[in-house]
Design a protein around this motif. Sequence first.
Motif, short mmCIF file in Angstrom:
data_model
loop_
_atom_site.label_atom_id
_atom_site.label_comp_id
_atom_site.label_asym_id
_atom_site.label_seq_id
_atom_site.Cartn_x
_atom_site.Cartn_y
_atom_site.Cartn_z
N UNK A 151 11.44 -5.38 -0.47
CA UNK A 151 10.52 -6.47 -0.76
C UNK A 151 11.04 -7.35 -1.88
N UNK A 152 11.48 -6.74 -2.97
CA UNK A 152 11.99 -7.51 -4.11
C UNK A 152 13.26 -8.26 -3.75
N UNK A 153 14.12 -7.62 -2.97
CA UNK A 153 15.33 -8.29 -2.50
C UNK A 153 14.98 -9.55 -1.71
N UNK A 154 14.05 -9.41 -0.78
CA UNK A 154 13.64 -10.55 0.05
C UNK A 154 13.08 -11.69 -0.80
N UNK A 203 0.85 -1.18 0.00
CA UNK A 203 0.00 0.00 0.00
C UNK A 203 0.89 1.23 0.00
N UNK A 204 0.80 2.03 -1.05
CA UNK A 204 1.59 3.27 -1.16
C UNK A 204 3.09 3.02 -0.94
N UNK A 205 3.71 2.17 -1.74
CA UNK A 205 5.11 1.81 -1.49
C UNK A 205 6.08 2.95 -1.80
N UNK A 206 7.15 3.02 -1.02
CA UNK A 206 8.24 3.94 -1.34
C UNK A 206 9.39 3.09 -1.90
N UNK A 207 10.39 3.74 -2.44
CA UNK A 207 11.47 3.03 -3.12
C UNK A 207 12.21 2.08 -2.17
#
Length: 147
Positions: free
Chosen positions: A16-19, A6-10
Amino acid sequence: MKYELHNPDVIDLLSERYEILRRLAEQKWINNNNVYISNSEWSIMGRIYKKQLTISDVAKGVDFSRQATHKFIKSLEAKELVEVSSVQHSKKHKAINMTEFGKTCYEKNILYKREIEQQLIQTLGEVEVTKLKEILTLNWDIEQLKV
């Protein structure tokens, strides 16, 4: 598997993508090998791959404590992935080198990560993955950001 923030920041997006990618790489390793290697241990192996370093050099180059570094190196040594030896002309320093088994494991893991990258290319396209890699390798001048 779709992930939405929800409303992601960089920072959250990168994290998240790293994980997700880290878990995929770890699972690929676990599915194909019977020796567990932690992310911290992979980090150390990456630092010493094809290099001659002392334990002190390794400890200076990682993002965890000297004590933790020694613990991870002992674990790698117990798994016969690295060898620790005395440094000529120094009683204080110890050298760390990857064993042949360690090199084989490290190189296999590189291949697994390349397979994941190829899957990303198939999903996102080669141009997008190339752009992403270029952005991630740019000098972000992060040290200059204010705290």
